[in-house]
Write an enzyme that holds these catalytic residues in place. Structure first.
Site, short mmCIF file in Angstrom:
data_model
loop_
_atom_site.label_atom_id
_atom_site.label_comp_id
_atom_site.label_asym_id
_atom_site.label_seq_id
_atom_site.Cartn_x
_atom_site.Cartn_y
_atom_site.Cartn_z
N PRO A 157 3.92 -1.03 0.69
CA PRO A 157 3.90 0.15 -0.19
C PRO A 157 2.47 0.61 -0.45
CG PRO A 157 5.43 -1.50 -1.02
CD PRO A 157 4.66 -2.15 0.11
N GLU A 158 2.21 1.90 -0.29
CA GLU A 158 0.90 2.47 -0.54
C GLU A 158 0.98 3.29 -1.83
OE1 GLU A 158 -0.79 4.27 2.95
OE2 GLU A 158 0.05 2.75 4.27
N LYS A 212 -2.86 0.35 -6.30
CA LYS A 212 -1.49 -0.04 -5.96
C LYS A 212 -0.90 -1.00 -7.00
CE LYS A 212 -2.51 0.40 -1.02
NZ LYS A 212 -2.51 -0.31 0.29
N ARG A 223 -5.03 -3.40 12.35
CA ARG A 223 -4.01 -2.47 11.87
C ARG A 223 -3.78 -1.38 12.90
NH1 ARG A 223 -3.48 -2.80 6.34
NH2 ARG A 223 -1.47 -1.78 6.71
#
Length: 269
Positions: free
Chosen positions: A2-3, A57, A259
């Site tokens: 989740p960002e 976050k 990534r």
């Protein structure tokens, strides 16, 4: 993972059910998360929730005598449920509320966190964070100054929380595409005009994702159990080999700091 849009979507979803209600007690079924669930959370009792905030976050639940700091980790989610709904395998923490609702934390990979602090200021997970991307502090002048001597590619630099918080892998890829900037470009090579464009599109992409309830790729669900719909609008992320929606060139995938990065060779320079 989740960002920022997913965490903000969660905040907006749980806030109406928590603020003004009282935490009767907490149920911690498995406290072995990224860090052990704080002892103070195990013993919560009769604590009214004053506000539900977000920093980067992290979700921040304000109580009269301190704060609960929640991080969703790689696969965590928060849902508002009725009290009688039985817990399942990966439901690790519940806050049982006075209004008959339960805030339930689900995390299959257990990389999230539930921490307690008396004061937010100076807490080690919050102390060294950059500005919020939707704030006035994140502007072209700031970005240009922070990029001026940075001899690293712009993509991983955007994902560094010391520069700006909450711009993770999905939104860094999408924002660089919208700005027409190649992810391999050195941060120091960006012009003032490019910094201005990049700031504008980062804000626009994040706001649009929040409007759509975030991006559901695998694990993320909103607080009502529904998926986020921004995935349907992704321009490059997760689209390796598919035609660019602008020019038709196949989308390329590469690696930055382990990534995945997605971009268009034609549209991004």
């Amino acid at each position: 993972m989740p960002e920022l849009p997913e965490v903000e979507t969660s905040r907006r979803g749980i806030e109406p059910h928590l603020v003004g209600a009282t935490i009767l007690h907490a149920v911690v079924r498995n406290g072995r998360l990224r860090w052990p669930v704080s002892n103070e959370i195990h013993t919560l009792s009769d604590k009214p929730v004053l506000s539900v905030q977000r920093r980067a976050k992290y979700l921040l639940l304000e109580l009269p005598d301190g704060w609960i700091i929640i991080h969703l980790g790689m696969s965590g989610s928060l849902r508002i449920l009725s009290e009688e709904l039985p817990a399942e395998k990966h439901d690790h923490v519940d806050l049982v509320m006075s209004n008959g609702k339960v805030l339930r934390y689900t995390d299959p990979r257990r990389f999230g966190a539930w921490l307690w602090t008396k004061e937010l200021e100076g807490h080690n997970v919050l102390a060294h964070l950059g500005p919020e991307p939707l704030s006035e502090a994140f502007n072209a002048e700031y970005l240009k100054a922070r990029c001026a001597k940075k001899k690293t590619p712009i993509k991983p630099w955007l994902m560094d929380n010391k520069l700006v918080v909450g711009v993770g892998n999905i939104y860094a890829s999408e924002s660089l595409f919208a700005a027409g900037i190649h992810p391999d470009r050195l941060a120091s090579s960006l012009s003032e005009q490019e910094c201005e464009i990049l700031v504008k599109v980062i804000k626009a992409v994040l706001l649009r994702s929040i409007e759509q309830g975030g991006t559901t790729l695998k694990d993320f669900l909103q607080s009502d159990g529904k998926p986020g719909y921004f995935a349907q609008e992704l321009q490059v992320y997760g689209r390796k080999g598919e035609p660019c929606r602008v020019c038709g060139t196949p989308i390329v995938a590469s690696k930055h700091a382990q990534r995945a990065t997605f971009y268009c060779r034609q549209c991004q320079k």
